[in-house]
Each structure stands twice: as structure tokens, then as C-alpha cells.
Design an enzyme around this catalytic site. Structure first.
Site, PDB file in Angstrom:
ATOM      1  N   ASP A  99       0.823  -1.226   0.000  1.00  0.00           N
ATOM      2  CA  ASP A  99       0.000   0.000   0.000  1.00  0.00           C
ATOM      3  C   ASP A  99       0.849   1.265   0.000  1.00  0.00           C
ATOM      4  O   ASP A  99       0.447   2.295   0.531  1.00  0.00           O
ATOM      5  CB  ASP A  99      -0.959   0.026   1.203  1.00  0.00           C
ATOM      6  CG  ASP A  99      -1.843  -1.203   1.261  1.00  0.00           C
ATOM      7  OD1 ASP A  99      -2.559  -1.460   0.283  1.00  0.00           O
ATOM      8  OD2 ASP A  99      -1.789  -1.918   2.276  1.00  0.00           O
ATOM      9  N   HIS A 146      -4.282  -1.568  -6.215  1.00  0.00           N
ATOM     10  CA  HIS A 146      -3.655  -0.279  -6.495  1.00  0.00           C
ATOM     11  C   HIS A 146      -4.750   0.710  -6.874  1.00  0.00           C
ATOM     12  O   HIS A 146      -5.580   0.423  -7.739  1.00  0.00           O
ATOM     13  CB  HIS A 146      -2.673  -0.394  -7.677  1.00  0.00           C
ATOM     14  CG  HIS A 146      -1.492  -1.261  -7.399  1.00  0.00           C
ATOM     15  ND1 HIS A 146      -0.801  -1.940  -8.386  1.00  0.00           N
ATOM     16  CD2 HIS A 146      -0.877  -1.570  -6.245  1.00  0.00           C
ATOM     17  CE1 HIS A 146       0.196  -2.611  -7.844  1.00  0.00           C
ATOM     18  NE2 HIS A 146       0.162  -2.398  -6.542  1.00  0.00           N
TER      19      HIS A 146
END
Length: 425
Positions: free
Chosen positions: A12, A40
Site C-alpha cells: 500500500d 492499487h
């Protein structure tokens, strides 16, 4: 040029945003590991997109995208993700998306097994996303997986292969967990429904990439998650089930004969972590919630609130080393603009001993953070385009991080939009 874009920390970090930005200079973008268990989020002029399986280069019309053999492919999810992007005006054809014939298929029984095992573990669960990733990678190495290329085989051969796998899998599902046996008819219907849609995208991506490299094409390898989730070098057993590090990129892409030219590590200006496992730098209470809200820290694939903390020097320096990073992209610097003092985890202690390196085992699970604070800038930096436009305190913070992790910071993200970044001199 062959370049890997990888995460330095727990995942992340903003890899999708950087791949979307940097893919302008590349002909091909390749996903080389993982599955649909992480995401994403990319914001550009076409809109906001959440990508789980598709490479981030899919958002550029002139980039060819490859899902490599190191990826495990949930074919239903792939179809749904493709349809969502098509609805958003994104072109997806066999010319700009290619899926390795050697990639393993995630089947519904893998998801079921993942859920059953997390339930069995109860309070000791690993924090799985319950997308079937660990079971399918386990089957891959048990040589009980179905590969995407088998969708191109005769139905008779594929049925025989599926029957044998289901017979073996039911020894665990029915006899181990005590659940209803897996139905062959249901699994065959699943393979036909979604396999017939995606099989036109299946090819030998190794041949394609080798030919592209010989033709002088620039290739980018995109990782999922970060170094600290790597199956070998991460916070085991709270890791993913694949190799997230840059040296694996050519292998997971199907071109083990090729060598990387550059490794770009992505890391946030602070720390975040989704799921279970040791996270020494973690902050709690009101300060943690303020940082979480400021950074909109919720998982792209799961929606789960991310655990947050200050920038972690030991973890980041270790991640940079694991990724063999030549340069760094520092993301979300703008999120810290509300802080008068910026927390930084400068080290760990274990039983009163200062740890010099990122640990494993008991030391990692029981380590205590050592925090110091850097002066904040308390100004909006989202419109800054050059280093000299940043407040002095922000420049000092960038240089400090560069020094403590031992790697050049090349890019600094100051916002979510594609053009909100600074190239460092």
C-alpha cells in the site's frame, strides 16, 4: 531498460500511482507475482480506478500489459475487473493485455479453503484477505494447480485434470474440514463460464517479452505488496505467499534469462499496514485516527482500515536493501502537512537492548518502538512542482529520510493526481 517498481514496506505504498505515472516512458508493464488480494488505486484524467490483477499500465492506451507466470489468476475477478475498466472507457484487447499460459488459476475451492482455515485458526488467524491466495500457491508447489494454458487444451484433457485435483482436494475439504465435497460439475461450469472469456488473452508471455527486449522495448515490472510481505524476507508467517522482491521480477514475468537494469522502491512518508502481524511503529488512539483519515488509509482491495505509524527507519532501510533499490519514490508527503511535529520511529528495543537491524522471530514480535519528532511545515504542498517550492521543513524531512535509508529519493508525491509529484534534482 528493464525496471522493477516495488514496495519497500508492508504494501500500500502507492506503487500503482507511480507505475501509472512512470509507464509513460515504457512500452510494456508486467505484473509478476501475487493475485487479487491487494489493490492499487490510481487517479488520472480518466477517473479513479482500483486495480487488483491488471497491471497499472492498462490505463495508458499505448502500453502493452502482461500478467506473468508468477501471478495467480482468479478468472472471475479478472473478467469483472476488465468489465469495470471497459465501462470506464479503458481499452482492453488481446493486443494490449497478455496473460501467461503458465500462470495458475485461483479456483472457488481455494477461496473456500482460505476461509475455512482462517475460521479454524480463530484468534490466531493470519489476517488473510480470504481470496484463496495461500491455498493456490500451496497447490502450485504441490503440483496440483490448473494453469491458464490448460484452458486452451481439449475439454477431455482439462476435465480429466480437474477431476483428479478435485478428488485430492476433497480429502481436505470433506474429510478434514467436514464440509460438503466440492462438486465437479460446478467447478467445470465455472471454468467454462470465465475461462472461455479470458482464454483469448492467454499466450507464452516469455516469448513475447524476450522478443520485445531484443527489439529494444522498455519493460517495467510491477510488484504487489511490499518487501515486508515477501514469503522469504517478510514478517513471516504474516506475509503473502509469493516473492514480492525485485530480483524475482524476471522469473515471475517469464524471462529468467533477463536482468534488471533498475529497481525503484516505493515508500510512504509514514508507515501503514493492512492486516495482522508485527508492526512495531504502530500508533494508536486519536493521533493514529487523525493520520488514518488524513491519508485516507483504507485497503483498496478489502476496504479495511490500515494500521498507521510514523516513518519506520529500521523497516524501511531493510526494505530498501531487500529490493536492491537504486532510487526511491516517496509518496504521500502532503498527508503530513497538518502536523506540527512529525513522528519518526528511529529504532526498536527488545528487553532493553537497542536493535540495529530489522529483526525476526521473538525480537520482531515483542520489539518496542523508539520515537523521535521532526519539525513539521504546516502548509499545503499539493501544488508544489519543484523542490524549491517546498517549505524548508519538508525539504529537510526528505533529505533526512534519504540519509537514514541510504538511498537516493528521486520522486516525491505531493497529491493523488497523476501530475502531483516532484522530480528531485
Amino acid at each position: 531498460m528493464l525496471t522493477a517498481i516495488t514496495g519497500v514496506n508492508w504494501g500500500d505504498e502507492g506503487k500503482g500511482r507511480m507505475v501509472d505515472l512512470l509507464s509513460e516512458n515504457y512500452d510494456i508493464v508486467v505484473r509478476y507475482q501475487g493475485g487479487n488480494n491487494a489493490g492499487h488505486t490510481v487517479v488520472n484524467e480518466k477517473g479513479k480506478f482500483v486495480l487488483n490483477l491488471l497491471p497499472s499500465g492498462i490505463l495508458r492506451d499505448d502500453v502493452v500489459n502482461v500478467i506473468g507466470n508468477g501471478v495467480v489468476v482468479d478468472i472471475k475477478h479478472l473478467v469483472e475487473e476488465m468489465n469495470k475498466l471497459k465501462d470506464g472507457g479503458i481499452k482492453i484487447t488481446p493486443e494490449n493485455l497478455k496473460v501467461s499460459d503458465r500462470a495458475i488459476i485461483v479456483m472457488p475451492y481455494h477461496v473456500q479453503q482460505d476461509c475455512l482455515e482462517e475460521e479454524r485458526l480463530a484468534d490466531a488467524a493470519y489476517g488473510s484477505t480470504k481470496r484463496g491466495i495461500a491455498p493456490v500457491y500451496g497447490d502450485k508447489y504441490m503440483k496440483k494447480g490448473l494453469r491458464m494454458g490448460e484452458l486452451l487444451d481439449s475439454e477431455e484433457d482439462l476435465k480429466e485434470r480437474l477431476k483428479g485435483i478435485i478428488e485430492w482436494k476433497n480429502l481436505m475439504i470433506a474429510n478434514g474440514y467436514g464440509k460438503e465435497p466440492i462438486s465437479f460439475d460446478e467447478m467445470w461450469a465455472y471454468l467454462k463460464e470465465y475461462g472461455d472469456i479470458v482464454k483469448d488473452f492467454v499466450c507464452d508471455t516469455g516469448v513475447f517479452l524476450n522478443e520485445a527486449n531484443s527489439a529494444g522495448k522498455d519493460i517495467m515490472f510491477e510488484a504487489q505488496l511490499g518487501a515486508l510481505r515477501d514469503i522469504d524476507f517478510g514478517i513471516y508467517p504474516f506475509t503473502s505467499s509469493s516473492s514480492t522482491i525485485a530480483p524475482y521480477a524476471p522469473i515471475g514475468a517469464g524471462v529468467p534469462n533477463l536482468k534488471l537494469g533498475k529497481s525503484i522502491g516505493i515508500m510512504k512518508a509514514y508507515s501503514t499496514c493492512v492486516g495482522e502481524g508485527p508492526f512495531t511503529a504502530e500508533m494508536f488512539g486519536d493521533k493514529a485516527e487523525e493520520l488514518r483519515k488524513a491519508g485516507n488509509e483504507y485497503g483498496a482491495a478489502t476496504g479495511r482500515p490500515r494500521r498507521v505509524g510514523g516513518f519506520d527507519i529500521l523497516a524501511s532501510r531493510y526494505g530498501v536493501r531487500c529490493q536492491g533499490a537504486d532510487e526511491i519514490a516517496l509518496t504521500k508527503l502532503d498527508v503530513l502537512s497538518y502536523l506540527e511535529e512529525i513522528p519518526v520511529c528511529v529504532g526498536y528495543t527488545f528487553n532493553g537492548e537497542a536493535l540495529k537491524e530489522f529483526p525476526i522471530g521473538e525480537k520482531l514480535f515483542k520489539a518496542e518502538p523508539v520515537y523521535e519528532y521532526r519539525k513539521g511545515w504546516m502548509k499545503d504542498i499539493s501544488n508544489c512542482k519543484k523542490l524549491e517550492e517546498l517549505p524548508e521543513e519538508a525539504i529537510d524531512y526528505i533529505k533526512y529520510i534519504e540519509e537514514v535509508v541510504g538511498c537516493k529519493i528521486k520522486y516525491v508525491s505531493v497529491g493523488a493526481e497523476r501530475e502531483q509529484y516532484i522530480v528531485m534534482p
